[in-house]
Scaffold this active site. Structure first.
Site, PDB file in Angstrom:
ATOM      1  N   ARG A   1       0.810  -1.226   0.000  1.00  0.00           N
ATOM      2  CA  ARG A   1       0.000   0.000   0.000  1.00  0.00           C
ATOM      3  C   ARG A   1       0.843   1.276   0.000  1.00  0.00           C
ATOM      4  O   ARG A   1       0.287   2.381  -0.012  1.00  0.00           O
ATOM      5  CB  ARG A   1      -0.976   0.013   1.193  1.00  0.00           C
ATOM      6  CG  ARG A   1      -1.983  -1.134   1.200  1.00  0.00           C
ATOM      7  CD  ARG A   1      -3.129  -0.892   2.180  1.00  0.00           C
ATOM      8  NE  ARG A   1      -3.969   0.242   1.783  1.00  0.00           N
ATOM      9  CZ  ARG A   1      -4.959   0.734   2.515  1.00  0.00           C
ATOM     10  NH1 ARG A   1      -5.235   0.210   3.693  1.00  0.00           N
ATOM     11  NH2 ARG A   1      -5.666   1.767   2.092  1.00  0.00           N
TER      12      ARG A   1
ATOM     13  N   ARG B   1      -0.598  -1.233  13.065  1.00  0.00           N
ATOM     14  CA  ARG B   1      -0.183  -0.437  11.911  1.00  0.00           C
ATOM     15  C   ARG B   1       0.548   0.848  12.327  1.00  0.00           C
ATOM     16  O   ARG B   1       1.746   0.984  12.127  1.00  0.00           O
ATOM     17  CB  ARG B   1      -1.402  -0.077  11.047  1.00  0.00           C
ATOM     18  CG  ARG B   1      -2.195  -1.279  10.520  1.00  0.00           C
ATOM     19  CD  ARG B   1      -1.442  -2.044   9.461  1.00  0.00           C
ATOM     20  NE  ARG B   1      -2.160  -3.207   8.958  1.00  0.00           N
ATOM     21  CZ  ARG B   1      -3.012  -3.194   7.937  1.00  0.00           C
ATOM     22  NH1 ARG B   1      -3.273  -2.082   7.296  1.00  0.00           N
ATOM     23  NH2 ARG B   1      -3.601  -4.308   7.549  1.00  0.00           N
TER      24      ARG B   1
ATOM     25  N   HIS C   1      -7.039  -1.747  12.825  1.00  0.00           N
ATOM     26  CA  HIS C   1      -7.050  -0.282  12.817  1.00  0.00           C
ATOM     27  C   HIS C   1      -8.033   0.172  13.901  1.00  0.00           C
ATOM     28  O   HIS C   1      -9.066  -0.482  14.107  1.00  0.00           O
ATOM     29  CB  HIS C   1      -7.587   0.278  11.484  1.00  0.00           C
ATOM     30  CG  HIS C   1      -6.605   0.357  10.362  1.00  0.00           C
ATOM     31  ND1 HIS C   1      -6.960   0.043   9.054  1.00  0.00           N
ATOM     32  CD2 HIS C   1      -5.308   0.740  10.319  1.00  0.00           C
ATOM     33  CE1 HIS C   1      -5.911   0.233   8.263  1.00  0.00           C
ATOM     34  NE2 HIS C   1      -4.892   0.642   8.999  1.00  0.00           N
TER      35      HIS C   1
ATOM     36  N   CYS D   1     -13.907   3.047   6.531  1.00  0.00           N
ATOM     37  CA  CYS D   1     -12.644   2.875   5.786  1.00  0.00           C
ATOM     38  C   CYS D   1     -12.690   3.588   4.434  1.00  0.00           C
ATOM     39  O   CYS D   1     -11.652   4.018   3.920  1.00  0.00           O
ATOM     40  CB  CYS D   1     -12.363   1.404   5.516  1.00  0.00           C
ATOM     41  SG  CYS D   1     -12.160   0.394   6.973  1.00  0.00           S
TER      42      CYS D   1
END
Ligand code: ARG
Length: 263
Positions: free
Chosen positions: A87, A133, A162, A256
């Protein structure tokens, strides 16, 4: 009314595994993802919000998850720096969008952080996730740049990797969350800060019910989170259900797909 940045899932797919939800063997139906995403965008427009768009890029199947692209507070843009190489290229593309769209204060992050996936902004504080993360060093970097105290919360369940998979703000001074996603000391912080919080069940959390977007008294919530919908209605919130089953295959839900542009 809010302004949201979104990215059409034209190149959406599940081709790698960076969270427990993703199975490249099962893949995903891109056309269906686009239809479901369009319904989410239409729900925002129907509620009177403004939706701005960033162009999707081929080879970046997770770029639809715009929440990860940056954190925007008082018009300042704290750029994302993704943990996974798959990503990494998204960070600069989002930054480029902000520079091209008249945001003068854009910080290229030194520290690993995945934008509003892990930074959730309330009136007085920013709640920040870590453990999977975003790094704690990024919490400090964000606090210095955005000028609002950042409260670190430790996530412990890889399915809720997350912060925005485990908690969402209910207005500027309350939250809804799934307690078991947090380390004991972080749960203590949440209980102390938010005595009136709405606590969700494991089934609601697994349905991505905590990946919701609240504006005023309205919560855009995944349709599968039925228990949570009732709990929120019981507290006087209006619930707008959306189906994002295709994006769920990548570990994503309504929030998201949504980056709030706070002026
Ligand atoms: N497949 C993506 C990832 O694991 C999903 C990101 C979901 N976004 C979010 N804000 N939780 O990075």
């Amino acid at each position: 009314m809010a302004t949201y940045l979104m990215c059409k899932p034209s190149f959406f797919d599940v081709t790698y595994t960076i969270n427990p939800w993703m199975d490249p063997g099962l893949g995903a139906d891109t056309a269906k993802a686009v239809r479901q995403w369009e319904a989410l965008r239409d729900a925002y427009l129907g509620l009177g919000h403004e939706v701005r768009l960033i162009d999707p890029a081929p080879g970046l199947p997770d770029m639809v998850f715009a929440a990860n692209g940056a954190t925007v507070v008082d018009g300042r843009v704290y750029g994302a720096r993704f943990l996974h190489p798959e990503r990494a290229a998204e960070g600069p593309l989002y930054e480029e969008w902000f520079r091209a769209n008249g945001y003068p204060e854009v910080l290229t992050a030194k520290e690993t952080n995945e934008g509003e996936g892990d930074f959730l902004t309330l009136d007085e504080v920013i709640l920040a996730g870590t453990g999977f993360r975003t790094s704690e060093a990024a919490h400090r970097e964000a606090e210095a740049f955005l000028g609002r105290p950042v409260v670190t919360l430790r996530l412990v369940d890889p399915r809720f990797y997350h912060l925005d998979t485990a908690l969402f703000p209910l207005g500027g001074d309350n939250v809804c969350y799934y307690p078991a996603a947090f380390a004991p000391e972080s749960l203590g912080v949440l209980r102390e800060m938010f005595p009136k919080a709405v606590e969700a069940t494991e089934d609601d959390a697994l349905a991505f019910g905590l990946n919701s977007v609240c504006a005023g008294d309205t919560v855009v919530l995944t349709a599968a989170a039925t228990t949570l919908a009732k709990a929120l209605e019981g507290r006087g919130y209006k619930v707008v259900p959306v189906e994002l089953t295709e994006l769920h295959k990548a570990g994503g839900g309504p929030k998201c797909c949504t980056l709030e542009l706070r002026a």
